[in-house]
Scaffold this active site. Structure first.
Site, mmCIF file in Angstrom:
data_model
loop_
_atom_site.group_PDB
_atom_site.id
_atom_site.type_symbol
_atom_site.label_atom_id
_atom_site.label_comp_id
_atom_site.label_asym_id
_atom_site.label_seq_id
_atom_site.Cartn_x
_atom_site.Cartn_y
_atom_site.Cartn_z
ATOM 1 N N GLN A 196 2.164 -2.701 -8.419
ATOM 2 C CA GLN A 196 2.941 -2.072 -9.479
ATOM 3 C C GLN A 196 2.318 -0.758 -9.938
ATOM 4 O O GLN A 196 3.037 0.178 -10.311
ATOM 5 C CB GLN A 196 3.076 -3.029 -10.660
ATOM 6 N N SER A 239 -4.664 -1.887 -7.033
ATOM 7 C CA SER A 239 -3.889 -2.604 -8.046
ATOM 8 C C SER A 239 -4.542 -2.398 -9.407
ATOM 9 O O SER A 239 -5.740 -2.124 -9.504
ATOM 10 C CB SER A 239 -3.842 -4.094 -7.721
ATOM 11 N N SER A 241 3.209 -16.568 10.730
ATOM 12 C CA SER A 241 2.008 -15.957 11.292
ATOM 13 C C SER A 241 2.308 -15.343 12.653
ATOM 14 O O SER A 241 3.116 -15.872 13.416
ATOM 15 C CB SER A 241 0.914 -17.019 11.439
ATOM 16 N N THR A 293 -8.306 5.192 20.747
ATOM 17 C CA THR A 293 -9.570 5.643 20.168
ATOM 18 C C THR A 293 -10.028 4.704 19.059
ATOM 19 O O THR A 293 -9.217 4.014 18.438
ATOM 20 C CB THR A 293 -9.445 7.059 19.580
#
Length: 670
Positions: free
Chosen positions: A92, A130, A274, A608
């Site tokens: 937020q 946050s 997942s 890289t």
């Protein structure tokens, strides 16, 4: 003519029609696409996602980006802005700051109502952005440099998108992808009575919004698909946008290669899904986290590319939106959204099952050990007495670990949250500030679809991780099981019902063209942030060395498929984030070593890696590797490092750098 031949002819005609240039005056929308760097501090900042004190940034595999899409209705001039970011969450604090910046720069154009910010949920980026303590615990507090890099980059991406507004058309398509996610809490999922079509525990739906310019060329796309960005494990210390970031990179860099092409891979209801298909960290389909990141990203790209290339449904109609802040503390919920009884939400609390983490993606420990966490100690500790009996009863099956909503002087988790909905023709896009499980999201999607059909809405897309972050949302049945997701559902057993009520009410307001009421205000807590992560006092080179000196030179020659590894004396990456720049370059100087230098790779490229490590008290070493990819031109190359160092006496930060000797790329291995 046979049916199959007729179908093929019809499809060819449709594709031809879509690719034909159109008069700009006849097109229903204007759109602009933009992209900007949001990479935070690449060393000694806790990473956001796994909540591990030991997982701190120590280099970059690929950079993090904000991808902005501005859509303008040609008839009315009304605009919507969607930004997808390579972040763990949109907190937020970020949302409030971005909107403040946009309002100041574009008064009357952009506000909370028409700007949606979303995150891919990577667990391999620096945290500390946050204003709520719960999400900064393992990062040791608020990290201002990372926060500013994120806010600046999001605003810059919108500015770039607005500057590129052009007439065009939008198309919607969908399909199913069934080999890129797996339910990590299947027993909880199976407790839901409404899982017909979702018995295997996954939501396979992918939705794609394609942006086609006046010449019939694909200018960009947004793909929504639910899967955690946890292919990289909590043992990783390199900044990475994970599987969704790789999908974007592959489409933009390897496939399209058009300047200005933007591909976003966004989240939906991924709370219990997942990418680790073997249900253990770093495993599935392969046993290497980098290979898994690329493979799960490629599978998402392939499906999105397939959908975008098919005959899609053109999006036509008005743009509209609704937004409101809602105080979730004791929010009443009507009986039609619960078990037939009036219910209410609870003051926020986390459960003991949260502390274990998700064993399929990576266990805690959340940084909850007070003796090892000065930030937690300064906050007064995790537990501040026995939770009130009223809260214990309200949270039902949850065994409370901490009543985060009762912390003083400010709660550790949000109390006021944003709810948002976009209408884009016959499509509605929902912005929700949490991680929703499969069925938590499906139920909301179905309910909103039913409420919106009368308004001509044919498609509903649910976007979690949007505008703020308040942990997880499970169904009532999943909550009762109190697995990881249930213990992380902050506001009690009826949290999902509350969101469903709020989104249905908003859908009705859109349908009836009514305003929505915002009676709450999200607090600005920027005044009250702490940081216990040490900064950079000064940089010193190795004894007998200078900044930029090469510590490890490349070999004389390599073949395609080999890895080149070099090392430099450097400064601390916190000195300069090198935003929109790079810490490394791979430079081609031709077969004779004399052509004009051409940069072929930077620290944003998949092939890289830039690794940083502290040496002694104040020295730093940069190790750079380049895995020579197929298609690399044979010839001579060198690697250049860029960095910045801070002087102890003046505290001045100066740019440093160095280059290796040249080496030859011979071609593929015989």
């Amino acid at each position: 003519m046979s049916r199959s031949a007729f179908t093929a002819l019809l499809l060819s005609c449709v594709l031809l029609a879509l690719s034909m240039p159109a008069r700009a005056d006849d097109l229903p929308y204007r759109f602009g696409l933009g992209k900007a760097d949001i990479t935070g501090e690449a060393a000694e900042v806790g990473m956001m996602g796994y909540s591990s004190l030991e997982q701190k940034t120590a280099g970059i595999h690929m950079r993090q980006w904000a991808r902005a899409f501005v859509i303008e209705e040609a008839a009315s001039g009304r605009r919507l802005v969607y930004v997808n970011t390579d972040l763990g969450m949109i907190f937020q604090a970020v949302h409030l700051k971005v909107l403040a910046r946009l309002k100041a720069k574009y008064p009357g154009v952009y506000d909370e109502n028409n700007v949606m910010l979303a995150a891919t949920h990577t667990h391999s980026g620096p945290g500390g952005f946050s204003h709520y303590a719960m999400y900064n615990l393992s990062v040791l507090g608020f990290q201002e440099k990372t926060f500013n890099a994120i806010v600046d980059g999001i605003v810059r991406s919108i500015e770039r998108a607005q500057a590129r507004l052009q007439p065009g058309r939008l198309f919607y398509g969908s399909g199913e992808l069934r080999n890129a996610n797996r339910n990590r809490s299947l027993l909880s999922h199976l407790k839901n009575p409404d899982i017909v079509g979702y018995e295997d525990g996954i939501d396979p739906q992918m939705s794609v919004l394609s942006f086609v310019d006046a010449n019939g060329e694909l200018a960009g796309a947004i793909s929504w698909f639910p899967v955690h960005s946890t292919s990289m494990t909590n043992a990783n210390h390199l900044i990475s946008p994970d599987n969704k970031g790789y999908a974007s990179y592959h489409w933009e860099h390897d496939v399209s290669r058009k300047s200005g092409f933007v591909a976003a891979f966004a989240q939906t209801n991924a709370g219990n899904l997942s990418p680790n298909l073997n249900l253990k960290p770093g495993s599935g389909p392969f046993d290497n986290e980098f290979d898994n990141t690329r493979e799960i990203g490629l599978r998402q790209f392939a499906k999105a590319y397939e959908i975008a290339g098919q005959a899609q449904e053109e999006v036509l109609g008005e743009l509209d939106s609704r937004f409101r802040f809602v105080d979730f503390t004791r929010l009443p919920i009507r009986p039609e959204f619960t078990d037939g009884q009036p219910r209410q939400l609870c003051t926020a609390a986390i459960g003991t099952s949260l502390a274990a983490g998700s064993t399929e993606d990576g266990p805690g420990p959340l940084g909850l050990e007070e003796g090892n966490n000065p930030f937690l100690s300064a906050l007064g500790g995790l537990l501040t007495g026995v939770p009130p009996q009223e809260l214990v009863q309200c949270q039902a099956e949850k065994t409370i670990l901490a009543d985060t909503g009762n912390k003083k002087p400010y709660p550790w988790t949000p109390t006021v949250l944003p709810i948002q909905m976009f209408r884009i023709g016959q499509l509605e896009l929902l912005g929700a500030p949490a991680e929703f499980t499969v069925m938590a999201g499906v139920r909301i999607r179905r309910a909103v679809q039913a409420a919106s059909e009368a308004a001509g809405i044919r498609h509903v897309v649910f976007n979690g991780y949007a505008n703020a972050y308040a942990s997880y949302v499970t169904t009532r049945e999943e909550y009762a099981a109190q697995e990881y997701e249930g213990g992380s559902t902050l506001y009690g057993p009826w949290t999902q019902a509350a969101y469903q009520q709020l989104f249905v009410d908003m859908a009705v307001a859109l349908r009836e063209r009514l305003p929505v009421e915002t009676s709450a205000i999200a607090p600005d807590l920027s005044c009250c942030q702490m940081n216990f992560q040490t900064g950079v006092v000064a940089d010193d080179p190795y004894i007998g060395k200078s900044f930029g000196d090469v510590l490890q030179q490349p070999r004389e020659s390599y073949r395609i498929g080999d890895k080149v590894t070099v090392a430099f004396v450097t400064g601390h990456p916190k000195n300069d984030l090198r935003t929109e720049k790079t810490f490394l370059e791979v430079v081609n100087i031709g077969k004779d070593g004399k052509q004009t230098p051409e940069t072929v790779a930077t620290d944003n490229d998949w092939d890289t890696q830039y690794r940083w490590e502290r040496v002694g008290i104040s020295a730093s070493k940069a190790t750079i590797s380049w895995s020579i990819p197929p298609g690399t031109e044979p010839g001579h190359y060198y690697i250049r490092h860029y960095g910045n160092a801070k002087n102890f006496w003046t505290q001045k930060i100066s740019e440093i750098g160095g280059s290796t000797r040249s080496f030859e790329v011979l071609g593929t291995t015989p």
